[in-house]
Design a protein around this motif. Structure first.
Motif, PDB file in Angstrom:
ATOM      1  N   SER A  29      29.381  -7.149  30.417  1.00  0.00           N
ATOM      2  CA  SER A  29      28.160  -6.450  30.021  1.00  0.00           C
ATOM      3  C   SER A  29      27.671  -6.887  28.650  1.00  0.00           C
ATOM      4  N   GLY A  30      28.480  -7.661  27.924  1.00  0.00           N
ATOM      5  CA  GLY A  30      28.051  -8.119  26.616  1.00  0.00           C
ATOM      6  C   GLY A  30      28.911  -9.248  26.102  1.00  0.00           C
ATOM      7  N   PHE A  31      28.319 -10.074  25.253  1.00  0.00           N
ATOM      8  CA  PHE A  31      28.998 -11.198  24.622  1.00  0.00           C
ATOM      9  C   PHE A  31      28.705 -11.156  23.122  1.00  0.00           C
ATOM     10  N   MET A  69      35.392 -15.683  20.243  1.00  0.00           N
ATOM     11  CA  MET A  69      34.344 -15.560  21.251  1.00  0.00           C
ATOM     12  C   MET A  69      34.725 -14.399  22.159  1.00  0.00           C
ATOM     13  N   ARG A  70      33.863 -13.379  22.174  1.00  0.00           N
ATOM     14  CA  ARG A  70      34.220 -12.116  22.785  1.00  0.00           C
ATOM     15  C   ARG A  70      33.321 -11.792  23.978  1.00  0.00           C
ATOM     16  N   ARG A  71      33.925 -11.157  24.974  1.00  0.00           N
ATOM     17  CA  ARG A  71      33.168 -10.640  26.106  1.00  0.00           C
ATOM     18  C   ARG A  71      33.715  -9.260  26.428  1.00  0.00           C
ATOM     19  N   ARG A  72      32.834  -8.370  26.881  1.00  0.00           N
ATOM     20  CA  ARG A  72      33.255  -6.987  27.098  1.00  0.00           C
ATOM     21  C   ARG A  72      32.663  -6.443  28.392  1.00  0.00           C
ATOM     22  N   TRP A  73      33.363  -5.440  28.924  1.00  0.00           N
ATOM     23  CA  TRP A  73      32.918  -4.735  30.117  1.00  0.00           C
ATOM     24  C   TRP A  73      32.805  -3.258  29.757  1.00  0.00           C
ATOM     25  N   THR A  74      31.590  -2.715  29.804  1.00  0.00           N
ATOM     26  CA  THR A  74      31.375  -1.329  29.407  1.00  0.00           C
ATOM     27  C   THR A  74      30.829  -0.458  30.530  1.00  0.00           C
ATOM     28  N   GLY A  75      30.319  -1.047  31.590  1.00  0.00           N
ATOM     29  CA  GLY A  75      29.787  -0.258  32.690  1.00  0.00           C
ATOM     30  C   GLY A  75      30.895   0.180  33.619  1.00  0.00           C
ATOM     31  N   CYS A  76      31.795   1.005  33.091  1.00  0.00           N
ATOM     32  CA  CYS A  76      33.030   1.346  33.796  1.00  0.00           C
ATOM     33  C   CYS A  76      33.230   2.860  33.773  1.00  0.00           C
ATOM     34  N   ALA A  77      34.405   3.321  34.170  1.00  0.00           N
ATOM     35  CA  ALA A  77      34.694   4.752  34.194  1.00  0.00           C
ATOM     36  C   ALA A  77      34.568   5.356  32.801  1.00  0.00           C
ATOM     37  N   ASP A  78      34.323   6.646  32.767  1.00  0.00           N
ATOM     38  CA  ASP A  78      34.190   7.348  31.493  1.00  0.00           C
ATOM     39  C   ASP A  78      35.450   7.162  30.651  1.00  0.00           C
ATOM     40  N   ALA A  96      36.630   4.331  29.579  1.00  0.00           N
ATOM     41  CA  ALA A  96      37.219   3.005  29.748  1.00  0.00           C
ATOM     42  C   ALA A  96      36.518   1.981  28.852  1.00  0.00           C
ATOM     43  N   MET A  97      37.276   0.994  28.414  1.00  0.00           N
ATOM     44  CA  MET A  97      36.713  -0.116  27.642  1.00  0.00           C
ATOM     45  C   MET A  97      37.627  -1.318  27.815  1.00  0.00           C
ATOM     46  N   LEU A  98      37.035  -2.458  28.092  1.00  0.00           N
ATOM     47  CA  LEU A  98      37.792  -3.694  28.247  1.00  0.00           C
ATOM     48  C   LEU A  98      37.076  -4.799  27.501  1.00  0.00           C
ATOM     49  N   GLU A  99      37.796  -5.472  26.609  1.00  0.00           N
ATOM     50  CA  GLU A  99      37.212  -6.578  25.867  1.00  0.00           C
ATOM     51  C   GLU A  99      38.230  -7.709  25.781  1.00  0.00           C
ATOM     52  N   PHE A 100      37.721  -8.931  25.831  1.00  0.00           N
ATOM     53  CA  PHE A 100      38.547 -10.132  25.805  1.00  0.00           C
ATOM     54  C   PHE A 100      38.013 -11.055  24.727  1.00  0.00           C
ATOM     55  N   ALA A 101      38.891 -11.500  23.827  1.00  0.00           N
ATOM     56  CA  ALA A 101      38.494 -12.374  22.721  1.00  0.00           C
ATOM     57  C   ALA A 101      39.304 -13.662  22.781  1.00  0.00           C
ATOM     58  N   LEU A 102      38.630 -14.781  22.914  1.00  0.00           N
ATOM     59  CA  LEU A 102      39.259 -16.097  22.863  1.00  0.00           C
ATOM     60  C   LEU A 102      39.098 -16.681  21.466  1.00  0.00           C
ATOM     61  N   PHE A 103      40.142 -17.374  20.997  1.00  0.00           N
ATOM     62  CA  PHE A 103      40.020 -18.116  19.743  1.00  0.00           C
ATOM     63  C   PHE A 103      40.507 -19.538  19.977  1.00  0.00           C
ATOM     64  N   PRO A 104      40.145 -20.501  19.134  1.00  0.00           N
ATOM     65  CA  PRO A 104      40.408 -21.910  19.437  1.00  0.00           C
ATOM     66  C   PRO A 104      41.839 -22.361  19.212  1.00  0.00           C
ATOM     67  N   GLY A 105      42.721 -21.481  18.753  1.00  0.00           N
ATOM     68  CA  GLY A 105      44.087 -21.883  18.441  1.00  0.00           C
ATOM     69  C   GLY A 105      45.045 -21.730  19.596  1.00  0.00           C
ATOM     70  N   GLY A 106      46.336 -21.749  19.251  1.00  0.00           N
ATOM     71  CA  GLY A 106      47.396 -21.709  20.245  1.00  0.00           C
ATOM     72  C   GLY A 106      48.098 -20.372  20.307  1.00  0.00           C
ATOM     73  N   HIS A 107      49.452 -20.426  20.323  1.00  0.00           N
ATOM     74  CA  HIS A 107      50.258 -19.235  20.564  1.00  0.00           C
ATOM     75  C   HIS A 107      50.611 -18.565  19.235  1.00  0.00           C
ATOM     76  N   ASN A 108      49.735 -17.699  18.774  1.00  0.00           N
ATOM     77  CA  ASN A 108      49.963 -17.014  17.511  1.00  0.00           C
ATOM     78  C   ASN A 108      49.025 -15.824  17.401  1.00  0.00           C
ATOM     79  N   VAL A 109      49.326 -14.955  16.432  1.00  0.00           N
ATOM     80  CA  VAL A 109      48.399 -13.879  16.085  1.00  0.00           C
ATOM     81  C   VAL A 109      47.406 -14.467  15.092  1.00  0.00           C
ATOM     82  N   PRO A 110      46.148 -14.615  15.457  1.00  0.00           N
ATOM     83  CA  PRO A 110      45.216 -15.385  14.621  1.00  0.00           C
ATOM     84  C   PRO A 110      44.760 -14.614  13.384  1.00  0.00           C
ATOM     85  N   GLN A 111      44.395 -15.365  12.361  1.00  0.00           N
ATOM     86  CA  GLN A 111      43.801 -14.774  11.176  1.00  0.00           C
ATOM     87  C   GLN A 111      42.541 -14.000  11.568  1.00  0.00           C
ATOM     88  N   GLY A 112      42.383 -12.842  10.992  1.00  0.00           N
ATOM     89  CA  GLY A 112      41.210 -12.030  11.269  1.00  0.00           C
ATOM     90  C   GLY A 112      41.389 -11.052  12.408  1.00  0.00           C
TER      91      GLY A 112
END
Length: 271
Positions: free
Chosen positions: A220-222, A229-238, A240-256
């Motif tokens: 529902s949003g980018f 780079m984030r994408r989210r789904w908000t048109g869901c059950a009362d 509920a919230m789902l968001e997915f964030a990709l970053f260009p790095g590898g296997h780590n907890v990224p800065q920020g």
């Protein structure tokens, strides 16, 4: 400046600035099922981020990641680092259904209640995060017992195959993953000579969309936040919230990550 506490003989006493409650292994906050370390901000009754270490990690190691911890403290959040249980001679989490070992959901409830009793953290505002194996644990706990904590924030982890047929819901989840992660690839991978199979991250997101009763598979949003780079789904059950964030790095907890996650959480209803 961070207020620091040290637990001794059942009493919390003020220590020097920069130290943390139960920060040393020998001074871990003990509970019947395990233990944890915690750092506290100066605010009273703070919300809490519980962050689970990866395979072979430790609670102490989590708190040494200052790029993770310091932004959370600065924003008024307590940071808890529970200690995983032993698996194959290393610390990890008993996340996969049917494995023998500690009941991790009960343990995590236990340590949060303990921190509420000892230090006054707000157990109604708890985000459960985790990295790698810790993120696997976040996924499976949220799937089986979504009401345990107020939100979930896994980093670089998801389900294993066979994926769950379904999850309870709804959940409020913020998943972060590296584009070039080759330890937990987006498509999954085989482990242990094929005995285990990490799952596909996008297949996991589909399970969460179903659990959240989202009206469409389309986000529902980018947005873009720094490297994320984030994408989210908000048109869901009362609720509920789902968001997915990709970053260009590898296997780590990224800065920020810490600031981004808190801003997401505080934007939720009741966050």
């Amino acid at each position: 400046m961070i207020r620091s506490l040290f637990l001794s003989v059942g009493m919390a006493v003020i220590a020097n600035a920069g130290m943390a409650a139960c920060v040393d292994q020998e001074d871990m906050c003990e509970t019947p099922s395990g233990g944890y370390h915690i750092e506290l901000p100066e605010t009273e009754n703070p919300p809490l981020v519980v962050f689970l270490h990866g395979y072979g990690g430790t609670a102490t190691g989590t708190l040494k990641n200052r790029s993770l911890v310091d932004p959370l403290l600065a924003r008024g959040y307590a940071v808890m680092a529970p200690e995983g249980s032993e698996r194959n001679g290393r610390q990890s989490w008993n996340f996969f259904p049917g494995w023998e070992g500690r009941d991790e959901t009960a343990f995590l409830r236990e340590v949060v209640q303990d921190a509420s009793d000892r230090f006054g953290v707000d157990d109604d505002h708890v985000v459960l995060g985790g990295f790698s194996a810790g993120a696997f644990m976040v996924y499976y706990l949220a799937c089986a017992a979504p009401d345990t904590f107020s939100a979930y924030a896994p980093v670089s982890g998801g389900f294993w195959r066979p994926h769950p047929e379904a999850c309870d819901g709804p959940v409020r989840m913020f998943h972060t993953h590296g584009w070039i992660d080759n330890v937990v690839p987006l498509e999954g991978r085989l482990l242990g000579g094929g005995r285990f199979h990490q799952g596909d991250i996008f297949a996991g997101l589909e399970i969460w969309r179903v659990a959240n009763e989202c009206a469409d598979t389309k986000p529902s949003g980018f947005s873009t936040t720094g490297q994320f780079m984030r994408r989210r789904w908000t048109g869901c059950a009362d609720g509920a919230m789902l968001e997915f964030a990709l970053f260009p790095g590898g296997h780590n907890v990224p800065q920020g990550w810490s600031d981004m996650m808190v801003e997401w959480y505080e934007g939720l209803p009741g966050g």
